[in-house]
Design an enzyme around this catalytic site. Structure first.
Site: not given
Ligand code: PMP
Length: 285
Positions: A151, A184, A105, A52
């Protein structure tokens, strides 16, 4: 206690682990990161995290100056140098030092740093009782803007939703997507349980594809718990039997209230508790 931080190829004391004020990670949030757990001296789901991280970097046209193997070795080296057997690792890649314009750049060498430290996102007791959340008015990034699948160091949108949670006196906020469907939480993925079935938004609903989320989906499959990725509306949260959220920092946390509405019995449900147990077993290896 002074921690050893891995910074551009070297372990340095925390006090000397410094990044330039001209680094575009700081000036523009131009960079990517991972948060990874170490359980019993072993990196948890490391290959998925590394993948990732490199996907996030590729998506923002950032070339990480070390190979995935070197990254993994550096992460190992960092938590071992600090004598941790259980900790949280933050691996960050910034665009590096540039000028005051946004053009990447002009940033010739990306910076990599790795921190290994302890983390407690929520108080221990909350895992027994469950937590209350709100739905935030700030929506998750539009997938055609900066993709929520990256991320990145750009968390301001999520931070603004977190501030709404703070204002409402709850620890976390659910973010909807650009279509008004459930995405989420600000730093966690979300699951609901309805009639014994586990449901979670699809990756294309505008979420980060959480590593913990992936583990839960896998554990459901192994334990013959029906788990489906599908679009969920706020209504689905309100009428759910159970809700829980997942993340590297949070692990698996039950949710017992959404926007003041009691979820299920108001206590962590049986499927949630089972998955918490399965997760703990999985983590123990
Ligand atoms: N959603 C967001 C926006 C996040 O920043 C994270 C990680 N902190 C997650 C979901 C959970 O992902 P993971 O299980 O890979 O930590």
């Amino acid at each position: 206690m002074s921690l050893k931080i891995w910074l551009d190829g070297q372990l340095v004391d925390q006090a000397n682990a410094k990044i330039s004020v001209y680094d575009h990670g700081l000036l523009y949030g131009d960079g990517v990161f991972e948060g990874i757990r170490v359980y019993h001296g072993k990196l948890f789901e490391i290959e998925t995290h590394i993948r990732r991280l490199y996907d996030s970097a590729k998506s923002i046209r950032l070339v990480i100056p070390i190979t995935p193997e070197q990254m993994k070795a550096a992460i190992e080296q960092t938590f071992r140098a600090n004598n941790f057997t259980d900790c949280y690792v933050r691996a960050v890649v910034t665009r590096g030092v540039g000028d005051l314009g946004i053009n990447p750049r002009n940033s010739k060498s990306p910076s990599v740093f790795i921190i290994a430290d302890t983390i407690a996102v929520y108080p221990r007791a909350m895992y027994e009782k469950g937590m209350a959340v709100i739905t935030a008015s700030y929506i998750r990034n539009h997938p055609n803007a900066q993709s929520p699948r990256i991320k990145s160091l750009n968390y301001l949108n999520n931070i603004l939703a977190k501030i709404e949670a703070n204002d409402a006196g709850v620890p976390e906020a659910v973010m909807l997507n650009h279509e008004g469907n459930v995405a989420e939480c600000t730093a966690d993925n979300i699951f609901i349980v309805r009639d014994g079935k586990v449901l979670t938004p699809k990756v294309t609903d505008g979420i980060l594809e959480g590593v913990t989320r992936g583990v839960i989906i896998k554990l459901c499959a192994k334990s013959s718990i029906d788990c489906v990725e599908r679009t969920l509306q706020r209504h689905d949260l309100y009428v759910a039997d159970e809700i829980f959220v997942t993340g590297t920092g949070a692990e698996v946390m039950p949710v017992t209230k959404v926007d003041g509405r009691v979820i299920g019995t108001g206590e962590p449900g049986s499927t949630t508790r089972k998955l918490i147990d399965l997760f703990k077993q999985y983590v123990r290896g």
